[in-house]
Design an enzyme around this catalytic site. Structure first.
Site, PDB file in Angstrom:
ATOM      1  N   HIS A 131       0.876  -1.180   0.000  1.00  0.00           N
ATOM      2  CA  HIS A 131       0.000   0.000   0.000  1.00  0.00           C
ATOM      3  C   HIS A 131       0.913   1.230   0.000  1.00  0.00           C
ATOM      4  CE1 HIS A 131      -2.789   2.985   1.774  1.00  0.00           C
ATOM      5  NE2 HIS A 131      -3.755   2.208   1.339  1.00  0.00           N
ATOM      6  N   ASP A 208       2.945  -4.651   8.168  1.00  0.00           N
ATOM      7  CA  ASP A 208       1.734  -3.853   7.975  1.00  0.00           C
ATOM      8  C   ASP A 208       0.536  -4.796   8.135  1.00  0.00           C
ATOM      9  OD1 ASP A 208      -0.528  -2.679   6.909  1.00  0.00           O
ATOM     10  OD2 ASP A 208       0.455  -1.887   5.118  1.00  0.00           O
ATOM     11  N   GLN A 211      -4.653  -5.181   6.884  1.00  0.00           N
ATOM     12  CA  GLN A 211      -5.664  -6.097   6.343  1.00  0.00           C
ATOM     13  C   GLN A 211      -5.689  -7.442   7.045  1.00  0.00           C
ATOM     14  OE1 GLN A 211      -7.945  -5.325   4.126  1.00  0.00           O
ATOM     15  NE2 GLN A 211      -7.145  -3.335   3.531  1.00  0.00           N
ATOM     16  N   LYS A 234     -10.768  -0.994  10.267  1.00  0.00           N
ATOM     17  CA  LYS A 234     -10.913  -2.165   9.413  1.00  0.00           C
ATOM     18  C   LYS A 234     -11.309  -3.383  10.244  1.00  0.00           C
ATOM     19  CE  LYS A 234      -7.406  -0.530   6.163  1.00  0.00           C
ATOM     20  NZ  LYS A 234      -8.139   0.033   5.024  1.00  0.00           N
ATOM     21  N   CYS A 372      -4.641   2.366  -3.870  1.00  0.00           N
ATOM     22  CA  CYS A 372      -3.399   2.878  -3.249  1.00  0.00           C
ATOM     23  C   CYS A 372      -2.252   1.886  -3.378  1.00  0.00           C
ATOM     24  CB  CYS A 372      -3.605   3.251  -1.777  1.00  0.00           C
ATOM     25  SG  CYS A 372      -4.741   4.589  -1.541  1.00  0.00           S
TER      26      CYS A 372
HETATM   27  N1  7TS Z   1      -1.813  -0.854   4.581  1.00  0.00           N
HETATM   28  C1  7TS Z   1      -2.734  -1.599   3.928  1.00  0.00           C
HETATM   29  C2  7TS Z   1      -2.382  -2.955   3.467  1.00  0.00           C
HETATM   30  C3  7TS Z   1      -4.013  -1.068   3.721  1.00  0.00           C
HETATM   31  O1  7TS Z   1      -4.925  -1.811   3.091  1.00  0.00           O
HETATM   32  C4  7TS Z   1      -4.314   0.243   4.167  1.00  0.00           C
HETATM   33  C5  7TS Z   1      -5.647   0.890   3.877  1.00  0.00           C
HETATM   34  C6  7TS Z   1      -3.320   0.945   4.862  1.00  0.00           C
HETATM   35  C7  7TS Z   1      -2.087   0.371   5.041  1.00  0.00           C
HETATM   36  C8  7TS Z   1      -3.585   2.298   5.446  1.00  0.00           C
HETATM   37  O2  7TS Z   1      -4.495   2.191   6.497  1.00  0.00           O
HETATM   38  P1  7TS Z   1      -5.083   3.505   7.191  1.00  0.00           P
HETATM   39  O3  7TS Z   1      -6.122   2.965   8.115  1.00  0.00           O
HETATM   40  O4  7TS Z   1      -3.968   4.164   7.882  1.00  0.00           O
HETATM   41  O5  7TS Z   1      -5.668   4.325   6.084  1.00  0.00           O
HETATM   42  N2  7TS Z   1      -6.306   0.352   2.764  1.00  0.00           N
HETATM   43  C9  7TS Z   1      -7.374   0.858   2.117  1.00  0.00           C
HETATM   44  C10 7TS Z   1      -7.988   0.218   1.027  1.00  0.00           C
HETATM   45  O6  7TS Z   1      -7.649  -0.867   0.574  1.00  0.00           O
HETATM   46  N3  7TS Z   1      -9.001   0.977   0.586  1.00  0.00           N
HETATM   47  O7  7TS Z   1      -9.082   2.076   1.369  1.00  0.00           O
HETATM   48  C11 7TS Z   1      -8.068   2.010   2.309  1.00  0.00           C
END
Ligand code: 7TS
Length: 414
Positions: A131, A208, A211, A234, A372
């Site tokens: 990401h 990370d 997910q 999430k 992303c």
């Molecule tokens: N890493 C992964 C693998 C992610 O899927 C996401 C967010 C992030 C980091 C960042 O997470 P945040 O909570 O700090 O924003 N992924 C997604 C997505 O797949 N669609 O919208 C956000």
């Protein structure tokens, strides 16, 4: 027996659905089918109630006051830390640092550990399927320090090429930062093997978990990762809260991230002494209400049972995959042997965004675009995909609706 105890004994998706009020709403005159869970999950009533209860009955700033509300708010906030510690099996509560989310957790490590430890010529390794939030902070750091960013390649099925990874490792590798589960492919990466190999050359490993934490059992001690970051939103929790876990010696040796209230022991104009873990990394008034409500989300997942959730989600994944494969011209992107409940796909002669709009007209929420992960899309030579990501409250009937929606969309667009 309470409703929750019944769910514990048998997984009843319809009883689960009743706990998520948003699933009753209509979109464009149709009952909502929510398949954008990888972006953010919906929230059960207990999480919504916890937020409202906090503001209705306990709201105060934490850690500083001696009055009753301040003590109640502090106790509730700190209880979430204990629950999060148990949820990922961290050894101590001091290793749970509250952040805004995964992105802030990764940036915290890049800006503190990274700036202290990365020097010119050092190598940082990430993978093709990261990401942007696990790419950009390391790029910025490499540029500043004249360090080198190395990329682990992947197969056409969307699996890491582990032999290439091991060949890329060397004593120059100072950090490996790897996604546990890909948000665009669903691939579950072999993080334990990666961590073991990286440790052999003396590298630190950040995982990370944005997910993975909602789908898989997480045991940071067994995994032996040095850092692990995830987001509450999430995981059926509120937005704006996350956790950064770190090994204690690393966290203790790291410089501070942000300066301000709470993160200090004593301040004079000559010198400031910093607070102990975890407060050293929690400057300013945190997101108290959402952190308090996050506990209800973690408890909800634990009570429901991750293995039962996983079994249900796996069934949805298998069913959706087999149904999607029957649509002419549809190609699934990401066919790893180990996947979570997410399917990314493209359809000949159609644009993902058009598919997304036509599905939305039927009340079906999917994500379209690059998710992303632009370098990953470039690896496959595509601008983006349609992504349907399934959660514990989704059903096979909803997948049937997706399939009908796709068949109609293809007829209109192709
Ligand atoms: N890493 C992964 C693998 C992610 O899927 C996401 C967010 C992030 C980091 C960042 O997470 P945040 O909570 O700090 O924003 N992924 C997604 C997505 O797949 N669609 O919208 C956000």
């Amino acid at each position: 027996m309470t409703e929750i105890a019944t769910i514990q004994n048998s997984f009843d998706v319809y009883a689960i659905r009743e706990q998520f009020p948003i699933l009753n709403r209509e979109v464009k005159g149709k009952r909502l089918v929510y398949f954008d869970n990888a972006a953010t999950s919906q929230k059960p009533q207990i999480v919504i109630d916890a937020l409202s209860n906090y503001y209705s009955n306990h709201n105060a700033n934490i850690h500083r006051g001696i009055h009753t509300l301040a003590e109640e708010a502090t106790a509730a906030f700190e209880k979430t830390r204990d629950t999060a510690q148990q949820f990922i099996h961290a050894a101590t509560r001091e290793q749970i640092i509250f952040t805004r989310g995964t992105t802030e957790g990764i940036n915290l490590v890049a800006y503190t550990w990274g700036r202290q430890n990365i020097k010119a010529g050092d190598e940082i390794m990430i993978s093709t399927m990261e990401h942007h939030s696990n790419i950009v902070p390391w790029q910025v750091l490499c540029e500043e320090k004249n360090a080198i960013l190395k990329i682990i390649p992947i197969s056409d099925d969307g699996e890491l090429l582990m032999d290439d990874f091991e060949r890329l490792l060397s004593p120059k590798t100072k950090l490996v930062s790897i996604v546990h589960v890909s948000n665009s492919l669903g691939t579950v990466n072999p993080v334990e093997r990666i961590i073991d190999a990286a440790h052999k050359v003396g590298a630190v490993v950040m995982v990370d978990g944005a997910q993975s934490t909602v789908h898989l059992d997480i045991d940071v001690q067994k995994m032996d990762c040095d850092f692990f970051a995830f987001s509450a939103h999430k995981l059926y929790g509120p937005t704006g809260v996350g956790v950064l876990y770190g090994k204690k010696d690393l966290l203790e040796s790291m410089p501070v991230f942000q300066g301000g209230g709470e993160m200090i022991k004593e301040v004079t104009f000559e010198k400031t002494t910093f607070n102990d873990l975890p407060y050293k990394f929690e400057a300013g008034t945190p997101n108290i209400a959402d952190t308090v409500a996050f506990k209800s989300a973690l408890d909800f997942v634990s009570r429901t049972g991750k293995s039962k959730i996983r079994a249900h989600e796996n069934e949805l994944l298998q069913y959706a995959t087999s149904q999607l494969e029957q649509i002419p011209g549809l190609k699934i992107i990401g066919k790893a042997k180990e996947k979570t409940s997410l399917v990314s796909f493209i359809i000949d002669k159609t644009h993902p965004q058009d598919i997304g709009i036509l599905l939305d007209n039927r009340g079906i929420a999917v994500r379209t675009g690059h998710h992303c992960t632009q370098p990953l899309m470039n690896r496959f030579g595509i601008p983006g995909t349609v992504r349907a990501s399934f959660s514990l409250y989704n059903t096979k009937e909803e997948i049937d609706e997706l399939i009908i929606g796709l068949q109609k969309a293809v007829k209109m667009l192709a």
